[in-house]
Write an enzyme that holds these catalytic residues in place. Structure first.
Site, PDB file in Angstrom:
ATOM      1  N   PRO A   2       0.790  -1.209   0.000  1.00  0.00           N
ATOM      2  CA  PRO A   2       0.000   0.000   0.000  1.00  0.00           C
ATOM      3  C   PRO A   2       0.829   1.269   0.000  1.00  0.00           C
ATOM      4  O   PRO A   2       1.696   1.453   0.846  1.00  0.00           O
ATOM      5  CB  PRO A   2      -0.796  -0.106   1.300  1.00  0.00           C
ATOM      6  CG  PRO A   2      -0.116  -1.173   2.102  1.00  0.00           C
ATOM      7  CD  PRO A   2       1.060  -1.650   1.364  1.00  0.00           C
ATOM      8  N   GLU A   3       0.526   2.109  -0.962  1.00  0.00           N
ATOM      9  CA  GLU A   3       1.071   3.455  -0.994  1.00  0.00           C
ATOM     10  C   GLU A   3      -0.112   4.395  -0.772  1.00  0.00           C
ATOM     11  O   GLU A   3      -1.198   3.929  -0.456  1.00  0.00           O
ATOM     12  CB  GLU A   3       1.757   3.711  -2.344  1.00  0.00           C
ATOM     13  CG  GLU A   3       2.772   2.627  -2.691  1.00  0.00           C
ATOM     14  CD  GLU A   3       3.496   2.870  -3.996  1.00  0.00           C
ATOM     15  OE1 GLU A   3       3.622   4.037  -4.388  1.00  0.00           O
ATOM     16  OE2 GLU A   3       3.937   1.896  -4.617  1.00  0.00           O
TER      17      GLU A   3
END
Length: 291
Positions: A2-3
DNA sequence: ACCGCACCCTGAGCGC
DNA sequence: TGCGCTCAGGGTGCGG
């Protein structure tokens, strides 16, 4: 996984499953460095608390509790935050999958990687946090308590400007790719969106940050905001582990220009995309478009 | 102040 | 079938 876009999509979609609900109890796995706050303490602090709101800071999620305390969550590389109704093969390892019938695969059952399980007073759906590699983190903060992990963060990537990039990069004798991954400058950019934005801005990832012109910084800031906003719109990138809180995939993986497309043609000029290593991270670019 | 590197952990996919 | 290797979207802490 996840960014910023994946964390923001998670925030928006898990919000209705958290905000306004009173936590009856929290179940956890055993102590590991995933828990910056010991599991036993975490359980005590969260029991009986109502979640008042859910915020995102860079790649962190912050739950504001009714006693003024905060629960800070980082999803690391493989963190998954989702509701009890979620159904996705991404929530199962291949071996676990093989042992289950297709019907059993539909309903999620907590496994050894499910480090948090929130149960609520209303007996509605539980909320789970699963993280295979345990690079994620959970942390409880007392009212008003600060923490270097949050304090260190730079400006949120959605509001990055060319001026900011230009100013911050003047003395940085490092590749622009590494510069973008430094969360203390701009918070929220990870490996995928760094590569994507550099392609959009036609910048070679190995360019020294200090050599960027003001115009290039402007273009790069615009590319960053654009690619992050577009990814949020499409639900984020589901390449390996990422699922939205209802178990569905994101859509941005289908719009990647370079990331994990080694050998495939550049979407603008057809040249084969190259993969190199910059700052120990795999890096993808088009040698023809990005000078 | 800044840079590069080792390291934390588990699983998937590959060649042999 | 199994072994050993490489790779994976993150961040910290260390020595130079």
């Amino acid at each position: 996984m996840p960014e910023l876009p994946e964390v923001e999509v998670t925030r928006r979609r898990i919000e209705p499953l958290l905000v306004g609900r009173r936590i009856r109890r929290l179940e956890t796995t055993g102590q590991s460095y995933f828990f910056l706050t010991q599991p036993a303490r975490l359980k005590r602090r969260l029991k009986g608390r109502t979640v008042e709101c859910l915020e995102r800071v860079g790649k962190y999620l912050v739950l504001l509790l009714d006693d003024g305390g905060r629960l800070v969550i980082h999803l690391g590389m493989t963190g998954q935050l989702f509701g009890a109704g979620a159904s996705s093969l991404r929530l199962l390892s291949a071996t676990a999958r093989a042992a289950l019938t297709p019907e059993q695969q539909q309903s999620f059952r907590p496994d050894a990687h499910t480090h948090l399980r929130f149960r609520f007073d209303d007996d509605g759906p539980a909320v789970f946090l699963r993280d295979v590699r345990k690079f994620g983190k959970v942390l409880w903060l007392a009212p008003g308590e600060a923490h270097p992990r949050l304090e260190r963060l730079g400006v949120d990537a959605l509001s990055v400007t060319g001026d900011l990039l230009f100013g911050a990069s003047r003395k940085r004798d490092t590749a622009v790719k590494s510069f973008l991954l430094d969360q203390s400058i701009v918070a929220g950019i990870g490996n995928i969106y760094a590569d994507e934005a550099l392609h959009l801005a036609k910048l070679r990832p190995t360019r020294r940050a200090r050599r960027l012109t003001r115009a290039e910084c402007e273009k790069l800031a615009e590319a960053l905001r654009g690619v992050l906003e577009r990814s949020i719109e499409t639900g984020g990138s589901s390449i390996r582990d990422y699922v939205t809180p209802d178990g569905s995939d994101g859509g941005f993986q289908d719009e990647r220009r370079v990331y994990a497309r080694k050998g495939e043609p550049c979407c603008t000029c057809g040249t084969a995309v190259r993969r190199i290593v910059v700052g120990q991270r795999s890096t993808h670019y088009c040698a023809s478009c990005q000078r």
